[in-house]
Scaffold this motif. Sequence first.
Motif, PDB file in Angstrom:
ATOM      1  N   UNK A 121      -7.413  -1.875 -81.392  1.00 56.23           N
ATOM      2  CA  UNK A 121      -7.362  -1.407 -83.098  1.00 56.23           C
ATOM      3  C   UNK A 121      -6.388  -2.428 -83.834  1.00 56.23           C
ATOM      4  N   UNK A 122      -6.163  -3.809 -83.776  1.00 61.67           N
ATOM      5  CA  UNK A 122      -5.857  -4.607 -84.431  1.00 61.67           C
ATOM      6  C   UNK A 122      -7.057  -5.814 -85.537  1.00 61.67           C
ATOM      7  N   UNK A 123      -7.998  -5.157 -85.322  1.00 63.49           N
ATOM      8  CA  UNK A 123      -9.347  -6.177 -86.027  1.00 63.49           C
ATOM      9  C   UNK A 123      -9.018  -7.801 -86.193  1.00 63.49           C
ATOM     10  N   UNK A 124      -8.569  -8.017 -84.663  1.00 55.54           N
ATOM     11  CA  UNK A 124      -8.577  -8.875 -83.984  1.00 55.54           C
ATOM     12  C   UNK A 124      -9.866  -9.966 -83.194  1.00 55.54           C
ATOM     13  N   UNK A 125     -10.565 -10.929 -82.964  1.00 55.28           N
ATOM     14  CA  UNK A 125     -10.941 -11.201 -82.086  1.00 55.28           C
ATOM     15  C   UNK A 125     -10.656 -11.915 -81.131  1.00 55.28           C
ATOM     16  N   UNK A 126      -9.670 -11.935 -80.694  1.00 53.25           N
ATOM     17  CA  UNK A 126      -9.078 -12.878 -79.905  1.00 53.25           C
ATOM     18  C   UNK A 126      -9.437 -13.270 -78.415  1.00 53.25           C
ATOM     19  N   UNK A 127     -10.390 -12.133 -78.231  1.00 57.77           N
ATOM     20  CA  UNK A 127     -11.154 -12.372 -77.040  1.00 57.77           C
ATOM     21  C   UNK A 127     -11.646 -13.222 -77.270  1.00 57.77           C
ATOM     22  N   UNK A 128     -12.966 -13.057 -78.484  1.00 59.00           N
ATOM     23  CA  UNK A 128     -14.135 -14.379 -77.749  1.00 59.00           C
ATOM     24  C   UNK A 128     -13.159 -15.626 -78.232  1.00 59.00           C
ATOM     25  N   UNK A 129     -11.705 -15.793 -79.096  1.00 58.33           N
ATOM     26  CA  UNK A 129     -11.182 -16.979 -78.805  1.00 58.33           C
ATOM     27  C   UNK A 129     -11.031 -17.572 -77.543  1.00 58.33           C
ATOM     28  N   UNK A 130     -10.650 -17.225 -76.514  1.00 58.96           N
ATOM     29  CA  UNK A 130      -9.841 -16.621 -75.469  1.00 58.96           C
ATOM     30  C   UNK A 130     -11.266 -17.139 -74.961  1.00 58.96           C
TER      31      UNK A 130
END
Length: 561
Positions: A43-52
């Motif tokens: 719910x945060x608008x982040x693409x952190x999983x792609x970066x990981x």
Amino acid sequence: MKERMYCINTTSWISLRFVVSLVVFIGVMSLLGVVLVSPDYFDTGEMSYQKMWLSRMAVVFAICSLFSLSINDRKRDRFYSSVVWSLILLGGVEAIWGLGQIYGQVGSHHSLFALTGSFYNPGPYSGYLAMVFPVCLGEWLLLKDKANREWIEQGKYYVSLGVILLIICVLPAGMSRSAWLATVVSGLWVYGAHYSWGTRLRKIVKKYKKRVFLVAVIGGVVVSASGYALFFLKADSANGRLLMWKVTSVAIAEKPLMGYGSNGFTYAYGRAQEKYFANANYSETEELVAGSPEYAFNEYLQVAVEQGIPFLLVVLFVISFGLWKGVTEKRFSICGGVISVLIFACFSYPMQIPGFAVAFYFLLAACIVGRSRFYMLLFTVMITLWGTFYWNHNWYDACKRWSSCKMLYKIGAYQAAKEGYESLYSELNSNGAFLFEYGHCLHKLKDYESSTKILEEAIVYCNDPMVLNIIGKNYQAEGEYGKAEGWLIRSTHRLPNRIYPYYLLAKLYAEPGYRQLEKLKSIAEIVLTKEPKVQSTAVKEMREEVKKLVVSLNNNEENSN
């Protein structure tokens, strides 16, 4: 005996070459395949999983690349082929994914759009398909001209043709004019380069000068009419882009050499738009379409804002060198993909999406690397460093915890949410959305001083005028009315089409300790007459409340007289 030994050695060498080609393909696909990884926005608008994922797969690519470099075989351009066919296969998957969404068989990643592919909205998705299209076209043309195709070449011929047709079916539904333009221009370039249109055109121009001039005039009229039609297809969107570019240019002019630093766009843009509207020299259309963008919707302007014009020139030089190298080596398919991204980047933000950005880097590298072991090693080192950066600066776990805090924040459990925000602050203190939520949570808990401190940090990473509004409300609650007025006026300048900051100003001017009837009447007129960007119940309620304030103060003034 010698013949048998020769056959064994030849077979072993062919097997080794196949293994090396497969390893290179796996390495390339491991990174380019990140585009299929769910955006995982929580719910945060982040693409952190792609970066990981990128940080982990960079290690896989480095291992595969170093293994291939250990085999001294200059006869095959394995990296180029791996990039081309990885993109073609991924483009096919994306196109099928999009068809499934069009027919309602697959869910999208955005509640407002049915067609997003593996992306968050149709814009970048369409741009990705536009990038793959010329790559497919170039390979299909090469295979089409081959008289005697082997079975594997026959398979590649039909796969590339199939992906071309799939993209043509899906792309119009994305309603992305920039993607359409990128597809048409890059496709024509690949087709023209393949059949040497440049040489043919020079001969035609020499032979039929008058006719060519007439055709050029007609072509110019057709192109102009098409551009005019595309502009008015979504006029508000186009006008919004023009305003963004104008304001971004103002920001660049203030710091043209060094820029505002990485992730400095939102701060620079917010301040520049504030100054632009404060001068009151703007049109009604500009006021209507103004927003709070996270990106410049033009990658060249974005780079100039954040890193400065000299750095932009260096980037353009590297891209130009890559295209020159690719054209010289007749790698038209890959060059077409680069051209498509360069056109799309004029109107969108492909480099802000990890999966899209890495695809462009590989396209550019495929233009340059060729069979050069040095260039391949250099590119491997660059990707490894990029992956290391993402490994050390990854927010995935923090974003998962933030998502839980956000749920508490939404249901009004502010004390519990505050404890979560405090624990996450050290990891997410450069994220504007997180800082805004944290600051607003503190405001709700009436910890105004701490709220203001956090929100002043948020201004650096977020250009949403709500940050200014909450700071103004904090100062008003603390009785510092002059400071409150200054922040709220800044909010009206940053986004003048919003009624809310004018409403807050009206309430401020009605405060017993800061009562200013003339200013209240002036602001009340704006609240009551200003046409909102979107009509809503909240706007009606604000207007009713302001009417009551004005009537009440007028009655009090008459009674006192």
